[in-house]
Design a protein around this motif. Structure first.
Motif, PDB file in Angstrom:
ATOM      1  N   GLY A   1      44.191  34.733  45.034  1.00 27.05           N
ATOM      2  CA  GLY A   1      43.593  36.025  45.362  1.00 27.05           C
ATOM      3  C   GLY A   1      42.310  36.272  44.595  1.00 27.05           C
ATOM      4  O   GLY A   1      41.327  36.774  45.146  1.00 27.05           O
TER       5      GLY A   1
ATOM      6  N   LEU B   1      42.209  37.086  51.893  1.00 26.48           N
ATOM      7  CA  LEU B   1      42.625  38.231  51.092  1.00 26.48           C
ATOM      8  C   LEU B   1      43.539  39.198  51.828  1.00 26.48           C
ATOM      9  O   LEU B   1      44.488  39.706  51.249  1.00 26.48           O
ATOM     10  CB  LEU B   1      41.404  39.020  50.609  1.00 26.48           C
TER      11      LEU B   1
ATOM     12  N   ALA C   1      44.508  42.755  52.847  1.00 27.01           N
ATOM     13  CA  ALA C   1      44.246  44.008  52.129  1.00 27.01           C
ATOM     14  C   ALA C   1      44.254  43.695  50.634  1.00 27.01           C
ATOM     15  O   ALA C   1      45.286  43.294  50.088  1.00 27.01           O
ATOM     16  CB  ALA C   1      45.307  45.036  52.474  1.00 27.01           C
ATOM     17  N   PRO C   2      43.111  43.860  49.959  1.00 25.03           N
ATOM     18  CA  PRO C   2      43.053  43.487  48.543  1.00 25.03           C
ATOM     19  C   PRO C   2      43.962  44.343  47.668  1.00 25.03           C
ATOM     20  O   PRO C   2      44.078  45.544  47.853  1.00 25.03           O
ATOM     21  CB  PRO C   2      41.588  43.704  48.160  1.00 25.03           C
ATOM     22  N   LYS C   3      44.583  43.684  46.733  1.00 23.44           N
ATOM     23  CA  LYS C   3      45.417  44.355  45.742  1.00 23.44           C
ATOM     24  C   LYS C   3      44.510  44.938  44.655  1.00 23.44           C
ATOM     25  O   LYS C   3      43.319  44.651  44.604  1.00 23.44           O
ATOM     26  CB  LYS C   3      46.400  43.353  45.154  1.00 23.44           C
ATOM     27  N   LEU C   4      45.088  45.734  43.772  1.00 24.63           N
ATOM     28  CA  LEU C   4      44.316  46.397  42.724  1.00 24.63           C
ATOM     29  C   LEU C   4      43.506  45.395  41.894  1.00 24.63           C
ATOM     30  O   LEU C   4      42.314  45.588  41.665  1.00 24.63           O
ATOM     31  CB  LEU C   4      45.238  47.216  41.813  1.00 24.63           C
TER      32      LEU C   4
ATOM     33  N   GLU D   1      42.456  42.451  42.661  1.00 20.78           N
ATOM     34  CA  GLU D   1      41.385  41.877  43.475  1.00 20.78           C
ATOM     35  C   GLU D   1      40.236  42.871  43.660  1.00 20.78           C
ATOM     36  O   GLU D   1      39.065  42.486  43.690  1.00 20.78           O
ATOM     37  CB  GLU D   1      41.934  41.404  44.818  1.00 20.78           C
ATOM     38  N   ARG D   2      40.534  44.157  43.763  1.00 21.14           N
ATOM     39  CA  ARG D   2      39.482  45.173  43.867  1.00 21.14           C
ATOM     40  C   ARG D   2      38.702  45.258  42.556  1.00 21.14           C
ATOM     41  O   ARG D   2      37.478  45.434  42.564  1.00 21.14           O
ATOM     42  CB  ARG D   2      40.077  46.530  44.250  1.00 21.14           C
TER      43      ARG D   2
END
Length: 183
Positions: free
Chosen positions: A102, A155, A157-160, A162-163
């Motif tokens: 990720g 990816l 929906a990016p996780k926290l 990854e954001r």
């Protein structure tokens, strides 16, 4: 059409096109460092990504060669930020590579989003002023878009985390471009 990132400190007879070619060349060195480092670590952390990273790395090496050839044709040396870009790339590649799949994908999305935006602005700025620089930039855009899209598809929906990576890497990429335009 310009933005603060296209403001340059020009040296001697250097043109804006010269400076952009230098910064893009250095940026490709940074991308090579990111992908080479991530590929090495991915053999352990994300083996399913090694082939993709190998392809991205080959593209970035070709891009660097295109910018190097354009610099040679202009009689210009590489950018003073060249080694800084490589160091930043190794650092980003190591940290995100160790974090896994990720983080590797989020890094590519962030870098390529910033780069694609910047390339678009470069084309708008140089249009009608520097045909050779525009042609060189146009020669790489499709592959940069491919890197972005392929990684974005990984990816979902990016996780926290990854954001957070996205924001940090995008900010670092903008900062390196800004600095390169001024060195």
């Amino acid at each position: 059409m310009t933005e603060p990132g296209l403001t340059a400190t020009l040296h001697g007879s250097e043109t804006l096109g010269d400076r952009i070619m230098k910064v893009n060349h250095a940026g490709e060195q940074g991308a090579i460092a990111v992908y080479a480092t991530q590929r090495w670590i991915a053999r352990w952390r994300a083996p399913e990504m090694v082939a993709e990273l190998t392809d991205f790395l080959a593209h970035e090496r070709r891009h660097r060669a295109l910018f190097a050839a354009e610099l040679a044709a202009r009689g210009r040396a590489r950018c003073r930020s060249y080694h800084l870009c490589a160091l930043a790339g190794v650092t980003a590649g190591t940290v995100t590579g160790l974090m896994g799949r990720g983080a590797i994908a989020a890094t590519t999305v962030a870098i390529e989003r910033v780069v694609l935006h910047h390339l678009t602005l470069q084309l708008a700025t140089l249009d009608g002023q520097d045909a050779a620089a525009c042609a060189t930039i146009r020669a790489i855009i499709a592959e940069e878009q491919e890197h972005h899209d392929c990684s974005a598809a990984r990816l979902g929906a990016p996780k926290l985390l990854e954001r957070i990576i996205d924001r940090a890497i995008a900010s670092a990429t903008r900062a390196v471009i800004w600095l390169g335009m001024r060195l």
